[in-house]
Design an enzyme around this catalytic site. Structure first.
Site, PDB file in Angstrom:
ATOM      1  N   CYS A 113      -7.407  -3.024 -14.618  1.00 26.82           N
ATOM      2  CA  CYS A 113      -5.953  -3.217 -14.698  1.00 26.82           C
ATOM      3  C   CYS A 113      -5.550  -4.208 -15.781  1.00 26.82           C
ATOM      4  CB  CYS A 113      -5.405  -3.665 -13.361  1.00 26.82           C
ATOM      5  SG  CYS A 113      -5.642  -2.431 -12.084  1.00 26.82           S
ATOM      6  N   HIS A 250       1.630  -7.002 -14.362  1.00 27.20           N
ATOM      7  CA  HIS A 250       0.918  -5.817 -13.871  1.00 27.20           C
ATOM      8  C   HIS A 250       1.582  -5.366 -12.573  1.00 27.20           C
ATOM      9  CE1 HIS A 250      -2.028  -3.011 -12.646  1.00 27.20           C
ATOM     10  NE2 HIS A 250      -2.596  -3.787 -11.740  1.00 27.20           N
ATOM     11  N   ASN A 280       0.516   1.688  -8.884  1.00 33.64           N
ATOM     12  CA  ASN A 280      -0.388   0.934  -9.753  1.00 33.64           C
ATOM     13  C   ASN A 280      -1.088   1.919 -10.698  1.00 33.64           C
ATOM     14  OD1 ASN A 280      -2.428  -0.546 -10.928  1.00 33.64           O
ATOM     15  ND2 ASN A 280      -3.137  -1.491  -9.034  1.00 33.64           N
TER      16      ASN A 280
HETATM   17  N1  ACO Z   1      -0.737   2.936   5.919  1.00 31.00           N
HETATM   18  C1  ACO Z   1      -0.717   2.338   7.114  1.00 31.00           C
HETATM   19  N2  ACO Z   1      -1.541   1.353   7.457  1.00 31.00           N
HETATM   20  C2  ACO Z   1      -2.448   0.961   6.536  1.00 31.00           C
HETATM   21  C3  ACO Z   1      -2.533   1.562   5.272  1.00 31.00           C
HETATM   22  C4  ACO Z   1      -1.629   2.590   4.968  1.00 31.00           C
HETATM   23  N3  ACO Z   1      -1.619   3.211   3.773  1.00 31.00           N
HETATM   24  N4  ACO Z   1      -3.517   0.949   4.566  1.00 31.00           N
HETATM   25  C5  ACO Z   1      -4.031   0.007   5.370  1.00 31.00           C
HETATM   26  N5  ACO Z   1      -3.386   0.017   6.569  1.00 31.00           N
HETATM   27  C6  ACO Z   1      -3.610  -0.851   7.715  1.00 31.00           C
HETATM   28  C7  ACO Z   1      -4.955  -1.517   7.702  1.00 31.00           C
HETATM   29  O1  ACO Z   1      -5.951  -0.659   8.228  1.00 31.00           O
HETATM   30  C8  ACO Z   1      -4.715  -2.741   8.588  1.00 31.00           C
HETATM   31  O2  ACO Z   1      -4.803  -2.346   9.928  1.00 31.00           O
HETATM   32  P1  ACO Z   1      -5.494  -3.326  11.015  1.00 31.00           P
HETATM   33  O3  ACO Z   1      -4.642  -4.568  11.002  1.00 31.00           O
HETATM   34  O4  ACO Z   1      -5.409  -2.535  12.266  1.00 31.00           O
HETATM   35  O5  ACO Z   1      -6.873  -3.561  10.484  1.00 31.00           O
HETATM   36  C9  ACO Z   1      -3.254  -3.084   8.307  1.00 31.00           C
HETATM   37  O6  ACO Z   1      -2.690  -1.913   7.708  1.00 31.00           O
HETATM   38  C10 ACO Z   1      -3.080  -4.276   7.383  1.00 31.00           C
HETATM   39  O7  ACO Z   1      -3.979  -4.141   6.281  1.00 31.00           O
HETATM   40  P2  ACO Z   1      -4.113  -5.239   5.168  1.00 31.00           P
HETATM   41  O8  ACO Z   1      -5.175  -4.819   4.211  1.00 31.00           O
HETATM   42  O9  ACO Z   1      -4.217  -6.591   5.785  1.00 31.00           O
HETATM   43  O10 ACO Z   1      -2.670  -5.135   4.503  1.00 31.00           O
HETATM   44  P3  ACO Z   1      -2.054  -6.017   3.368  1.00 31.00           P
HETATM   45  O11 ACO Z   1      -0.801  -6.613   3.842  1.00 31.00           O
HETATM   46  O12 ACO Z   1      -3.070  -6.928   2.743  1.00 31.00           O
HETATM   47  O13 ACO Z   1      -1.673  -4.905   2.278  1.00 31.00           O
HETATM   48  C11 ACO Z   1      -2.544  -4.059   0.186  1.00 31.00           C
HETATM   49  C12 ACO Z   1      -2.685  -4.092   1.732  1.00 31.00           C
HETATM   50  C13 ACO Z   1      -1.236  -3.386  -0.119  1.00 31.00           C
HETATM   51  C14 ACO Z   1      -3.704  -3.263  -0.384  1.00 31.00           C
HETATM   52  C15 ACO Z   1      -2.554  -5.483  -0.359  1.00 31.00           C
HETATM   53  O14 ACO Z   1      -3.621  -6.207   0.188  1.00 31.00           O
HETATM   54  C16 ACO Z   1      -2.655  -5.532  -1.874  1.00 31.00           C
HETATM   55  O15 ACO Z   1      -1.749  -5.186  -2.577  1.00 31.00           O
HETATM   56  N6  ACO Z   1      -3.772  -6.051  -2.408  1.00 31.00           N
HETATM   57  C17 ACO Z   1      -3.961  -6.281  -3.832  1.00 31.00           C
HETATM   58  C18 ACO Z   1      -4.106  -5.023  -4.621  1.00 31.00           C
HETATM   59  C19 ACO Z   1      -4.196  -5.396  -6.095  1.00 31.00           C
HETATM   60  O16 ACO Z   1      -3.430  -6.201  -6.587  1.00 31.00           O
HETATM   61  N7  ACO Z   1      -5.158  -4.880  -6.794  1.00 31.00           N
HETATM   62  C20 ACO Z   1      -5.375  -5.404  -8.143  1.00 31.00           C
HETATM   63  C21 ACO Z   1      -5.252  -4.470  -9.171  1.00 31.00           C
HETATM   64  S1  ACO Z   1      -6.006  -2.928  -8.850  1.00 31.00           S
HETATM   65  C22 ACO Z   1      -7.227  -2.639 -10.073  1.00 31.00           C
HETATM   66  O17 ACO Z   1      -7.648  -3.502 -10.784  1.00 31.00           O
HETATM   67  C23 ACO Z   1      -7.820  -1.272 -10.148  1.00 31.00           C
END
Ligand code: ACO
Length: 323
Positions: A113, A250, A280
């Protein structure tokens, strides 16, 4: 001194738009969860006839048209991508050929990214080093091809697309009032590999593999890393957040964007957000966001614009440009 000045900008998106609601029935998710956790409402997904090379070519052609130039005017193409058409040759060389360009040179850069920020920095060094006068800097991705479509924690986050800039050698006096690339800071740290990676590759599995991410872990590190490189860039240029006209981060997650802007003291109205439209798109995300803010008239000649990205590796970086 020589400065790398923005001469043109272009973008390209796949025809097909996939809304959050389109995932309901594929995986257990909802529009509400995706919007609340990420700010994403839709993404573009490449059809079989659309590839990183075809999207990159379209963005490059749009940037050339915007600059009033032709491929004959370009010396170098730097393509940031983690989803090349083939393992080799570089997709940048394929784009060079598609443009009918048989002079100069072209190569791919892989910093996930952060790829576009790395590519702008690289292009700037080639220009200031005298090896190129005009460079096409492209970020193009088809992440849809490396997603595990049964994994709801990743498949809803990403999209496909491409953006391109033409950077051109210009004269500057070395001050922050110059047009062009003014300051930059790049970082990487492989200790974080397991938090965001693709579980295949030519030298390990002999397959392309699928994206794997511990989203919560990435999130935990993102804001701190982003603010570090931005503060280093501000210090290099001798500016503060108040001097900025636009912040183009980003586009991974609206919550990360908001938290970073808040920590840095960047006013909300200066932040360009397109994650709702594109998801993304990895190395394409910053140039796609730029292209939207340039097209709608927000970013104008002379504006001070801060680009930032963070991604797999981890890699992260920031670039300050006067448009
Ligand atoms: N729909 C519904 N529920 C979901 C989904 C979905 N699509 N995906 C995950 N969940 C659930 C999980 O299983 C979890 O359930 P549990 O509590 O029963 O275990 C719950 O939702 C919460 O999951 P978290 O991972 O804690 O959710 P979070 O608030 O952290 O959001 C996210 C997840 C959106 C992925 C976030 O962590 C994020 O944006 N992370 C950073 C991503 C990023 O910036 N990447 C960098 C660049 S990418 C690259 O370089 C290729």
């Amino acid at each position: 001194m020589i400065r790398s000045v923005v001469r043109g900008m272009g973008a390209a998106l796949p025809r097909r738009i996939m809304k959050n609601a389109d995932f309901e029935g594929m995986v257990e998710t909802s529009d509400e969860w995706i919007v609340q956790r990420t700010g994403i409402r839709q993404r573009h997904i490449a059809s079989d006839d659309e590839t990183t090379a075809s999207l990159g070519e379209a963005a490059a052609r749009a940037a050339l048209a915007d600059a009033g130039l032709t491929p004959a005017d370009i010396d170098l193409i730097v393509l940031a991508t983690s989803t090349p058409n083939n393992t080799f040759p570089a997709t940048a060389v394929e784009i060079q050929n598609r443009l009918g360009m048989h002079h100069g040179f072209a190569f791919d850069m892989q910093a996930v990214c952060s790829g576009f920020v790395y590519a702008v920095t690289t292009a700037d060094l080639y220009i200031r080093g005298g090896l190129a006068k005009r460079v096409l800097v492209i970020g193009a991705e088809t992440f849809s091809r490396i997603l595990d479509w049964s994994d709801r924690s990743t498949c809803v986050l990403f999209g496909d697309g491409a953006g391109a800039l033409v950077l051109e050698a210009g004269e500057g006096n070395g001050s922050v009032d110059d047009r062009g690339v003014l300051a930059m800071s790049l970082r990487s740290d492989g200790v974080h590999k397991d938090k965001l990676f693709v579980d295949g590759g030519p030298s390990t599995t002999g397959t392309v593999g699928h994206l794997r991410m511990e989203g919560r872990e990435v999130f935990k590190h993102a804001v701190g890393m982003i603010t570090d490189v931005i503060e280093a860039t501000f210090a290099q240029a001798g500016i503060t957040a108040d001097d900025l006209d636009w912040f183009v981060p980003h586009q991974a997650n609206k919550r990360i964007i908001d938290a970073s802007a808040k920590k840095l003291g960047i006013a909300e109205q200066k932040v360009v957000v397109t994650v709702d439209l594109h998801g993304n798109t990895s190395a394409a995300s910053v140039p796609l966001a730029l292209s939207v803010a340039v097209a709608d008239g927000r970013i104008k000649k002379g504006d001070l614009v801060l680009l930032e990205a963070m991604g797999g590796g981890f890699t992260w970086g920031a670039v300050l440009v006067r448009w």
